[in-house]
Design a protein around this motif. Sequence first.
Motif, PDB file in Angstrom:
ATOM      1  N   PHE A   1       0.857  -1.188   0.000  1.00  0.00           N
ATOM      2  CA  PHE A   1       0.000   0.000   0.000  1.00  0.00           C
ATOM      3  C   PHE A   1       0.891   1.236   0.000  1.00  0.00           C
ATOM      4  CE2 PHE A   1      -2.389   3.167   2.636  1.00  0.00           C
ATOM      5  CZ  PHE A   1      -3.185   3.594   1.597  1.00  0.00           C
ATOM      6  N   ASP A   2       0.556   2.221  -0.841  1.00  0.00           N
ATOM      7  CA  ASP A   2       1.520   3.261  -1.221  1.00  0.00           C
ATOM      8  C   ASP A   2       2.149   4.063  -0.089  1.00  0.00           C
ATOM      9  OD1 ASP A   2      -0.715   4.862  -0.707  1.00  0.00           O
ATOM     10  OD2 ASP A   2      -0.232   6.264  -2.326  1.00  0.00           O
ATOM     11  N   VAL A   3       1.444   4.334   1.003  1.00  0.00           N
ATOM     12  CA  VAL A   3       2.030   5.241   2.006  1.00  0.00           C
ATOM     13  C   VAL A   3       3.223   4.618   2.752  1.00  0.00           C
ATOM     14  CG1 VAL A   3      -0.187   6.394   2.412  1.00  0.00           C
ATOM     15  CG2 VAL A   3       0.572   4.668   4.001  1.00  0.00           C
ATOM     16  N   TYR A   4       3.344   3.294   2.711  1.00  0.00           N
ATOM     17  CA  TYR A   4       4.391   2.660   3.527  1.00  0.00           C
ATOM     18  C   TYR A   4       5.803   3.119   3.139  1.00  0.00           C
ATOM     19  CZ  TYR A   4       0.666  -0.691   4.709  1.00  0.00           C
ATOM     20  OH  TYR A   4      -0.498  -1.275   5.118  1.00  0.00           O
ATOM     21  N   ILE A   5       6.033   3.281   1.837  1.00  0.00           N
ATOM     22  CA  ILE A   5       7.399   3.591   1.399  1.00  0.00           C
ATOM     23  C   ILE A   5       7.793   5.028   1.772  1.00  0.00           C
ATOM     24  CG2 ILE A   5       8.955   3.711  -0.616  1.00  0.00           C
ATOM     25  CD1 ILE A   5       8.025   0.863  -0.235  1.00  0.00           C
ATOM     26  N   PRO A   6       7.014   6.059   1.353  1.00  0.00           N
ATOM     27  CA  PRO A   6       7.416   7.417   1.740  1.00  0.00           C
ATOM     28  C   PRO A   6       7.489   7.600   3.251  1.00  0.00           C
ATOM     29  CG  PRO A   6       5.336   7.449   0.507  1.00  0.00           C
ATOM     30  CD  PRO A   6       5.881   6.076   0.404  1.00  0.00           C
ATOM     31  N   GLN A   7       6.593   6.982   3.992  1.00  0.00           N
ATOM     32  CA  GLN A   7       6.647   7.152   5.456  1.00  0.00           C
ATOM     33  C   GLN A   7       7.934   6.574   6.020  1.00  0.00           C
ATOM     34  OE1 GLN A   7       2.960   5.443   6.844  1.00  0.00           O
ATOM     35  NE2 GLN A   7       1.903   7.398   6.727  1.00  0.00           N
ATOM     36  N   ALA A   8       8.354   5.408   5.528  1.00  0.00           N
ATOM     37  CA  ALA A   8       9.619   4.821   6.003  1.00  0.00           C
ATOM     38  C   ALA A   8      10.764   5.762   5.651  1.00  0.00           C
ATOM     39  CB  ALA A   8       9.831   3.445   5.374  1.00  0.00           C
ATOM     40  N   ARG A   9      10.736   6.281   4.424  1.00  0.00           N
ATOM     41  CA  ARG A   9      11.859   7.126   3.970  1.00  0.00           C
ATOM     42  C   ARG A   9      11.901   8.458   4.707  1.00  0.00           C
ATOM     43  NH1 ARG A   9      12.077   5.110  -2.213  1.00  0.00           N
ATOM     44  NH2 ARG A   9      13.494   3.377  -1.736  1.00  0.00           N
ATOM     45  N   ILE A  10      10.728   9.019   5.012  1.00  0.00           N
ATOM     46  CA  ILE A  10      10.709  10.281   5.768  1.00  0.00           C
ATOM     47  C   ILE A  10      11.384  10.044   7.131  1.00  0.00           C
ATOM     48  CG2 ILE A  10       9.189  11.918   6.979  1.00  0.00           C
ATOM     49  CD1 ILE A  10       7.308  11.652   4.467  1.00  0.00           C
ATOM     50  N   ALA A  11      11.185   8.862   7.684  1.00  0.00           N
ATOM     51  CA  ALA A  11      11.828   8.538   8.967  1.00  0.00           C
ATOM     52  C   ALA A  11      13.301   8.163   8.770  1.00  0.00           C
ATOM     53  CB  ALA A  11      11.076   7.402   9.656  1.00  0.00           C
ATOM     54  N   GLY A  12      13.737   8.127   7.514  1.00  0.00           N
ATOM     55  CA  GLY A  12      15.156   7.851   7.226  1.00  0.00           C
ATOM     56  C   GLY A  12      15.440   6.380   6.992  1.00  0.00           C
ATOM     57  N   ALA A  13      14.425   5.525   7.105  1.00  0.00           N
ATOM     58  CA  ALA A  13      14.656   4.082   7.008  1.00  0.00           C
ATOM     59  C   ALA A  13      14.525   3.601   5.563  1.00  0.00           C
ATOM     60  CB  ALA A  13      13.651   3.348   7.890  1.00  0.00           C
ATOM     61  N   GLU A  14      14.997   2.387   5.324  1.00  0.00           N
ATOM     62  CA  GLU A  14      14.968   1.824   3.988  1.00  0.00           C
ATOM     63  C   GLU A  14      13.956   0.678   3.936  1.00  0.00           C
ATOM     64  OE1 GLU A  14      16.284   3.390   1.561  1.00  0.00           O
ATOM     65  OE2 GLU A  14      15.649   1.815   0.172  1.00  0.00           O
TER      66      GLU A  14
ATOM     67  N   ALA B   1      14.932 -11.746   4.056  1.00  0.00           N
ATOM     68  CA  ALA B   1      14.977 -10.280   3.936  1.00  0.00           C
ATOM     69  C   ALA B   1      15.371  -9.605   5.252  1.00  0.00           C
ATOM     70  CB  ALA B   1      13.608  -9.773   3.486  1.00  0.00           C
ATOM     71  N   ILE B   2      15.324 -10.365   6.355  1.00  0.00           N
ATOM     72  CA  ILE B   2      15.611  -9.764   7.667  1.00  0.00           C
ATOM     73  C   ILE B   2      17.126  -9.655   7.872  1.00  0.00           C
ATOM     74  CG2 ILE B   2      15.393 -10.159  10.164  1.00  0.00           C
ATOM     75  CD1 ILE B   2      12.676 -11.548   9.492  1.00  0.00           C
ATOM     76  N   SER B   3      17.580  -8.481   8.277  1.00  0.00           N
ATOM     77  CA  SER B   3      19.008  -8.290   8.544  1.00  0.00           C
ATOM     78  C   SER B   3      19.172  -7.722   9.954  1.00  0.00           C
ATOM     79  CB  SER B   3      19.608  -7.314   7.526  1.00  0.00           C
ATOM     80  OG  SER B   3      19.295  -5.985   7.915  1.00  0.00           O
ATOM     81  N   VAL B   4      20.414  -7.480  10.346  1.00  0.00           N
ATOM     82  CA  VAL B   4      20.639  -6.900  11.685  1.00  0.00           C
ATOM     83  C   VAL B   4      20.050  -5.495  11.786  1.00  0.00           C
ATOM     84  CG1 VAL B   4      22.682  -8.233  12.330  1.00  0.00           C
ATOM     85  CG2 VAL B   4      22.944  -6.146  10.985  1.00  0.00           C
ATOM     86  N   ARG B   5      19.796  -4.886  10.625  1.00  0.00           N
ATOM     87  CA  ARG B   5      19.245  -3.520  10.645  1.00  0.00           C
ATOM     88  C   ARG B   5      17.717  -3.483  10.678  1.00  0.00           C
ATOM     89  NH1 ARG B   5      22.811  -0.644   6.067  1.00  0.00           N
ATOM     90  NH2 ARG B   5      20.756   0.282   5.758  1.00  0.00           N
ATOM     91  N   THR B   6      17.088  -4.630  10.518  1.00  0.00           N
ATOM     92  CA  THR B   6      15.620  -4.643  10.457  1.00  0.00           C
ATOM     93  C   THR B   6      15.019  -4.251  11.803  1.00  0.00           C
ATOM     94  OG1 THR B   6      15.814  -6.477   8.908  1.00  0.00           O
ATOM     95  CG2 THR B   6      13.616  -6.029   9.776  1.00  0.00           C
ATOM     96  N   GLN B   7      14.077  -3.304  11.746  1.00  0.00           N
ATOM     97  CA  GLN B   7      13.372  -2.865  12.954  1.00  0.00           C
ATOM     98  C   GLN B   7      11.996  -3.496  13.050  1.00  0.00           C
ATOM     99  OE1 GLN B   7      13.569  -0.603  15.659  1.00  0.00           O
ATOM    100  NE2 GLN B   7      15.719  -1.009  15.249  1.00  0.00           N
ATOM    101  N   ALA B   8      11.353  -3.633  11.880  1.00  0.00           N
ATOM    102  CA  ALA B   8       9.938  -4.018  11.911  1.00  0.00           C
ATOM    103  C   ALA B   8       9.535  -4.752  10.646  1.00  0.00           C
ATOM    104  CB  ALA B   8       9.071  -2.764  12.059  1.00  0.00           C
ATOM    105  N   ILE B   9       8.493  -5.553  10.794  1.00  0.00           N
ATOM    106  CA  ILE B   9       7.787  -6.113   9.633  1.00  0.00           C
ATOM    107  C   ILE B   9       6.470  -5.351   9.563  1.00  0.00           C
ATOM    108  CG2 ILE B   9       6.697  -8.168   8.653  1.00  0.00           C
ATOM    109  CD1 ILE B   9       8.614  -9.887  10.329  1.00  0.00           C
ATOM    110  N   LEU B  10       6.164  -4.833   8.370  1.00  0.00           N
ATOM    111  CA  LEU B  10       4.946  -4.042   8.195  1.00  0.00           C
ATOM    112  C   LEU B  10       4.034  -4.786   7.243  1.00  0.00           C
ATOM    113  CD1 LEU B  10       3.155  -1.523   8.126  1.00  0.00           C
ATOM    114  CD2 LEU B  10       4.864  -0.391   6.742  1.00  0.00           C
ATOM    115  N   LEU B  11       2.819  -5.085   7.673  1.00  0.00           N
ATOM    116  CA  LEU B  11       1.897  -5.800   6.784  1.00  0.00           C
ATOM    117  C   LEU B  11       0.469  -5.349   7.028  1.00  0.00           C
ATOM    118  CD1 LEU B  11       0.847  -7.933   9.076  1.00  0.00           C
ATOM    119  CD2 LEU B  11       2.920  -9.127   8.428  1.00  0.00           C
ATOM    120  N   THR B  12      -0.418  -5.742   6.124  1.00  0.00           N
ATOM    121  CA  THR B  12      -1.833  -5.443   6.343  1.00  0.00           C
ATOM    122  C   THR B  12      -2.606  -6.753   6.365  1.00  0.00           C
ATOM    123  OG1 THR B  12      -2.627  -5.261   4.055  1.00  0.00           O
ATOM    124  CG2 THR B  12      -1.626  -3.328   4.967  1.00  0.00           C
ATOM    125  N   ASN B  13      -3.667  -6.796   7.156  1.00  0.00           N
ATOM    126  CA  ASN B  13      -4.503  -7.987   7.230  1.00  0.00           C
ATOM    127  C   ASN B  13      -5.922  -7.574   7.576  1.00  0.00           C
ATOM    128  OD1 ASN B  13      -4.700 -10.813   7.035  1.00  0.00           O
ATOM    129  ND2 ASN B  13      -4.835 -10.985   9.253  1.00  0.00           N
TER     130      ASN B  13
END
Length: 374
Positions: free
Chosen positions: A113-126, A148-160
Amino acid sequence: MAHLHPRTQLSRESIFAQMSRLAAQHGAINLGQGFPSNPPPDFLLEAARRAIGSVDQYTPPIGLPRLREAVAEDLGVSPEDVIITAGGTEALHALAEALYGPDDEVVMLEPYFDVYIPQARIAGAEPVMVPMQLTERWEVDLPALERAISVRTQAILLTNPYNPTGSVFSRAEAQRIVELARRHDLWIISDEVYDELYFGEPPVRFRELAPERVFTVGSAGKRLEATGWRIGWIVTPPGLAPQVAGMRQWSSFCSAAPLQAAVAEALPIARKEGFYQALRESYGRRKDLLEQGLRSLGLKTFSPAGTYFLTALLPGLEAQTLVREAKVAIIPGSAFYLHNPAPQGLFRLAFCKTSDEIEQALERLGHYLKQVTP
Ligand code: GLN
């Protein structure tokens, strides 16, 4: 020379806003952006009319106490863990701000869903994207999710239920995702704004599987057919609500006070009067109408188990041309993909419109397909 920050690159018009604009411009039927054609229920509108003129000043940033209680009661959680936001979008934004920063990664599924990417990037995350598998149905690729999970991963974001695919995670899939989050010590952000819109078993609530690490997002706009009211909520793990709510003091401060009061009154009525059941039945009929119509045009559809969206393959067609020439607005699959290619000919169609609109859209599509197919 003074200039805007490069992050304003993220300001481009969203696909949903764009398709709604084009639909209005070309007199098209709008099966693009997901907002209902029907008005909200009278019990909600009447509650709002009563609230305007009596609940008009700021509420606490965490939300009007009686709405926090109503949401908590409805979901079976503690009101202490509920924050009221300006819609699901602000809820997700507040969580991005509260949970991630530069150098962090957030794992999400594609299509997204489109807002997930810009919101992550505004927070500086990838954002790190994991494509869902599409065979006869949409499925989450759990081994790929783990890779896909690395030492830098903070969260999994999904919709249900899942926007845009309309799929619903099985209990087994949800449990596997929660296990992954536990093993790698990650947050889960579960966007459950379509929680009452399902066509089979009720969707799993991720929070029930791991209350200590799941943030749930919900939406009165989706449940009560008032997407423009912008009343949403977050349920946080115990003890975290004050800090997350503290972040939204610096953006909207609080959501529209009379609308919070109206939703507080409406939530128990909706539950008691079987409003959601009626909504599901009505959407179920419109889903079938759209799906059967598309199939009778020879198109491949992927039956949704929830949401008011249906994905289908309309090979060789192009959304901008369709809105102009067929006068039907739908969302191109490519809008939901960042790194991986969208399946050929994939589109998302919204069926939260009247049966008449759906029938007319099908007729227009059929007519157009006849013209362009040799
Ligand atoms: N949730 C809506 C959809 O998927 C769009 C919301 C929006 O435009 N921000 O169509």
